[in-house]
Design a protein around this motif. Sequence first.
Motif, PDB file in Angstrom:
ATOM      1  N   UNK A  11      -8.366 -22.742   3.605  1.00  0.00           N
ATOM      2  CA  UNK A  11      -7.141 -22.836   2.757  1.00  0.00           C
ATOM      3  C   UNK A  11      -6.218 -21.701   3.179  1.00  0.00           C
ATOM      4  N   UNK A  12      -6.771 -20.513   3.099  1.00  0.00           N
ATOM      5  CA  UNK A  12      -5.879 -19.369   3.367  1.00  0.00           C
ATOM      6  C   UNK A  12      -5.280 -19.353   5.076  1.00  0.00           C
ATOM      7  N   UNK A  13      -6.241 -19.833   6.054  1.00  0.00           N
ATOM      8  CA  UNK A  13      -5.804 -19.810   7.211  1.00  0.00           C
ATOM      9  C   UNK A  13      -4.915 -21.072   7.472  1.00  0.00           C
ATOM     10  N   UNK A  14      -4.978 -22.268   7.041  1.00  0.00           N
ATOM     11  CA  UNK A  14      -4.252 -23.061   7.061  1.00  0.00           C
ATOM     12  C   UNK A  14      -2.811 -22.830   6.831  1.00  0.00           C
ATOM     13  N   UNK A  15      -2.519 -22.050   5.536  1.00  0.00           N
ATOM     14  CA  UNK A  15      -1.186 -21.687   5.185  1.00  0.00           C
ATOM     15  C   UNK A  15      -0.633 -20.870   6.304  1.00  0.00           C
ATOM     16  N   UNK A  16      -1.288 -20.435   7.038  1.00  0.00           N
ATOM     17  CA  UNK A  16      -0.642 -19.238   8.384  1.00  0.00           C
ATOM     18  C   UNK A  16      -0.574 -20.205   9.669  1.00  0.00           C
ATOM     19  N   UNK A  17      -1.215 -21.179   9.837  1.00  0.00           N
ATOM     20  CA  UNK A  17      -0.849 -22.065  11.130  1.00  0.00           C
ATOM     21  C   UNK A  17       0.159 -22.730  10.991  1.00  0.00           C
ATOM     22  N   UNK A  59      -4.793 -30.357   7.489  1.00  0.00           N
ATOM     23  CA  UNK A  59      -3.664 -31.281   7.487  1.00  0.00           C
ATOM     24  C   UNK A  59      -2.753 -31.374   6.178  1.00  0.00           C
ATOM     25  N   UNK A  60      -3.345 -31.438   5.108  1.00  0.00           N
ATOM     26  CA  UNK A  60      -2.394 -31.481   3.894  1.00  0.00           C
ATOM     27  C   UNK A  60      -1.958 -30.207   3.709  1.00  0.00           C
ATOM     28  N   UNK A  61      -2.310 -29.123   3.775  1.00  0.00           N
ATOM     29  CA  UNK A  61      -1.708 -27.797   3.485  1.00  0.00           C
ATOM     30  C   UNK A  61      -0.721 -27.566   4.802  1.00  0.00           C
ATOM     31  N   UNK A  62      -0.770 -27.833   5.864  1.00  0.00           N
ATOM     32  CA  UNK A  62       0.385 -27.541   6.798  1.00  0.00           C
ATOM     33  C   UNK A  62       1.645 -28.580   6.542  1.00  0.00           C
ATOM     34  N   UNK A  63       1.191 -29.581   6.161  1.00  0.00           N
ATOM     35  CA  UNK A  63       2.234 -30.661   5.841  1.00  0.00           C
ATOM     36  C   UNK A  63       2.841 -30.346   4.569  1.00  0.00           C
ATOM     37  N   UNK A  64       2.619 -29.719   4.069  1.00  0.00           N
ATOM     38  CA  UNK A  64       3.069 -29.406   2.683  1.00  0.00           C
ATOM     39  C   UNK A  64       2.636 -30.297   1.343  1.00  0.00           C
ATOM     40  N   UNK A  65       1.805 -31.328   1.903  1.00  0.00           N
ATOM     41  CA  UNK A  65       1.265 -32.280   0.726  1.00  0.00           C
ATOM     42  C   UNK A  65       0.392 -31.585  -0.127  1.00  0.00           C
ATOM     43  N   UNK A  66      -0.334 -30.531   0.301  1.00  0.00           N
ATOM     44  CA  UNK A  66      -1.480 -29.785  -0.779  1.00  0.00           C
ATOM     45  C   UNK A  66      -0.541 -29.397  -1.892  1.00  0.00           C
ATOM     46  N   UNK A  67       0.446 -28.459  -1.587  1.00  0.00           N
ATOM     47  CA  UNK A  67       1.353 -27.899  -2.658  1.00  0.00           C
ATOM     48  C   UNK A  67       1.840 -28.937  -3.619  1.00  0.00           C
ATOM     49  N   UNK A  68       2.459 -30.038  -2.919  1.00  0.00           N
ATOM     50  CA  UNK A  68       3.080 -31.058  -3.863  1.00  0.00           C
ATOM     51  C   UNK A  68       2.060 -31.752  -4.764  1.00  0.00           C
ATOM     52  N   UNK A  69       0.690 -31.976  -4.223  1.00  0.00           N
ATOM     53  CA  UNK A  69      -0.326 -32.655  -5.016  1.00  0.00           C
ATOM     54  C   UNK A  69      -0.709 -31.629  -6.146  1.00  0.00           C
ATOM     55  N   UNK A  70      -1.050 -30.489  -5.802  1.00  0.00           N
ATOM     56  CA  UNK A  70      -1.078 -29.514  -6.928  1.00  0.00           C
ATOM     57  C   UNK A  70      -0.207 -29.513  -8.143  1.00  0.00           C
TER      58      UNK A  70
END
Length: 181
Positions: A11-17, A59-70
């Motif tokens: 989760x931490x690493x995906x935000x930096x990719x 994929x969800x973190x890098x696409x911004x989907x994760x933040x919107x879902x949360x």
Amino acid sequence: MHLLLRTLLHLFLAARRPPLGLWAESTLPLRVLPTDIDLARHVNNGVYFSLMDLARLDLMVRSGTWAKMRRRGWSPVSNAQTIAFRKSLRLWQRFSIESKVVGFDSRVIYFEHRMVADGEIYARAHVATRLVSKSGPVSNAEIFAEFGHPPADLMLPDWIHGWREANALPSTRKSAPHAWT
């Protein structure tokens, strides 16, 4: 516990990719760790799905989907999964998980995941997922309003409909008694 720590790390690493679109193909490079293998000294069959969870999270973190879902209070849940194995991944082997959304139906979002090493597919899985909120399943209309509509050429393979129907359990609103037939 090791999967929780690995998930938090990714989760931490995906935000930096580098960012990518939700409808794009994603690649997550990994290495087989000692916690991934079984007594046969290859990746345990159940671990493949856990590793694919990491790929969907990436994929969800890098696409911004994760933040919107949360923000909306939505959570992803797996509804059905199928996998085919071709070769074994061994301890310390480098591989990647190639992932993409392959389609939707009225209830679920379908992902395809490929475990790839040395340019070859070692395993391939299809995962049917849903987004749920405290009030129940999230509709496609809500999903598309939040994340945008999928590309027009995103066509769900015909065989997936039959697979879902053949493997579906009754809704949670219906009885599902246990009895071997």
